[in-house]
Scaffold this active site. Structure first.
Site, PDB file in Angstrom:
ATOM      1  N   ASP A 101       0.864  -1.178   0.000  1.00  0.00           N
ATOM      2  CA  ASP A 101       0.000   0.000   0.000  1.00  0.00           C
ATOM      3  C   ASP A 101       0.908   1.238   0.000  1.00  0.00           C
ATOM      4  O   ASP A 101       1.807   1.322  -0.836  1.00  0.00           O
ATOM      5  CB  ASP A 101      -0.957  -0.063   1.199  1.00  0.00           C
ATOM      6  CG  ASP A 101      -1.957   1.086   1.250  1.00  0.00           C
ATOM      7  OD1 ASP A 101      -2.943   1.048   0.502  1.00  0.00           O
ATOM      8  OD2 ASP A 101      -1.736   2.020   2.035  1.00  0.00           O
ATOM      9  N   HIS A 298      -6.898  -6.339  -1.366  1.00  0.00           N
ATOM     10  CA  HIS A 298      -5.867  -5.344  -1.105  1.00  0.00           C
ATOM     11  C   HIS A 298      -4.859  -5.773  -0.042  1.00  0.00           C
ATOM     12  O   HIS A 298      -3.681  -5.437  -0.132  1.00  0.00           O
ATOM     13  CB  HIS A 298      -6.528  -4.034  -0.675  1.00  0.00           C
ATOM     14  CG  HIS A 298      -5.568  -2.913  -0.466  1.00  0.00           C
ATOM     15  ND1 HIS A 298      -4.781  -2.409  -1.483  1.00  0.00           N
ATOM     16  CD2 HIS A 298      -5.230  -2.196   0.646  1.00  0.00           C
ATOM     17  CE1 HIS A 298      -4.029  -1.427  -1.022  1.00  0.00           C
ATOM     18  NE2 HIS A 298      -4.280  -1.286   0.268  1.00  0.00           N
TER      19      HIS A 298
END
Length: 319
Positions: A101, A298
């Site tokens: 991320d 994610h």
């Protein structure tokens, strides 16, 4: 295996909390938003068992690490500087750096700016792209996009108020909705006009196997104590970081590299992501693998902990 050891180090003017496990060549693990060192718990154990010294800090603004009051103190140059100084504080001259991320741009830029120190790099979720001529936020505006979550995060206090209203619920909803177990949607990053970040999220009926109530409790306790301002300030320096990185426009990363993402990660739906991945042969000429894991979303290093750990160890042993 023993549990990670938590230490407080003086790093680049910060009081930095780091989790350390194992001994051997140094591997730094950089988390993203809204996470903490424990996002890497599975990899810390696996890397230590494989003969590496794995270190996962609470990044600048998070958890047990200082959150500077100055909102401009969160540029990518600050964040890369933190990792450079952390390597030195650990008594090492080199490291392999891994990021997920927001931690991925930290890892990519660390490798780009200090190839002498970061001998290899792995990015997860966010593909590498050299600094370019267009600022992300300007690009969104020119494309007529005004409801992207990064734009919503720009106003100081707004996202903080929303996320801190019920911290545990925020953590649950963000983790579940961004995962491969979450609901199908266009993208959780595109907000409905007039709505907040969490309005795109759903409350899980049941926690997925990779997300325990204890983990949510740890995240919630830390973010209840610190708030979300530190992490949100990373987003508020997107333009400033772009300006500061102007001298490195077009720079490629020549060290060994690898990319990992979940096939259901909404970041891969961003307009720039697929072209960036397609351009890896130019921007990452020593790419040793591009792994898109089916069914994962994610939070790939937690959703597919054993697979990601195996990929990392294989990459490291090939260096």
């Amino acid at each position: 295996m023993t549990e990670p050891e938590l230490q407080i180090l003086d790093v680049n003017g910060l009081r930095m909390q780091v989790a350390m496990q194992g001994s051997g060549p140094l591997v730094l693990l950089c988390h993203g938003f809204p996470e903490l060192w424990i996002s890497w718990r599975a990899q810390l154990a696996a890397l230590a068992k494989a003969g590496y010294r794995a270190v996962a800090p609470d990044m600048r603004g998070y958890g047990g690490t200082t959150a500077p009051e100055d909102p401009t103190a969160y540029t990518l140059l600050h964040l890369v500087g933190d990792m450079v100084e952390l390597v030195k504080q650990l008594g090492e001259a080199q490291a392999v750096i891994v990021g997920h991320d927001w931690g991925a741009p930290v890892a990519w830029n660390s490798a780009m700016l200090r190839p002498d120190m970061f001998r290899a790099v792995v990015g997860m979720s966010v593909p590498f792209s050299p600094p370019g001529p267009v600022n992300l936020l300007d690009g969104l505006r020119k494309a007529g996009i005004h409801t992207f979550y990064m734009q919503y995060f720009q106003t100081p206090g707004m996202a903080e108020k929303e996320l801190e209203r019920d911290v545990a619920a925020s953590i649950r909803r963000i983790n579940f909705s961004g995962s491969g177990d979450g609901p199908d949607r266009v993208s959780f990053g595109v907000l409905q006009p007039g709505q907040g970040f969490l309005d795109n999220m759903v409350e899980p009926e049941k926690l997925p196997s990779w997300l325990s109530a204890d983990d949510i409790g740890y995240y919630a306790a830390e973010f209840s104590r610190t708030g979300f301002r530190g992490g949100l300030n990373w987003y508020r320096n997107i333009t400033r970081s772009w300006e500061l990185l102007t001298p490195w426009r077009g720079t490629v990363i020549r060290q060994p590299s690898m990319f990992i993402a979940g096939a259901r990660d909404d970041v891969l739906k961003f307009p720039t992501s697929q072209p960036q991945i397609a351009n890896f042969s130019d921007t990452l000429p020593n790419l040793r693998g591009c792994h898109i894991l089916e069914g994962a979303g994610h939070w790939v290093q937690r959703e597919r902990a054993s697979v990601v750990s195996e990929l990392l160890i294989s990459f490291l042993k090939g260096l």
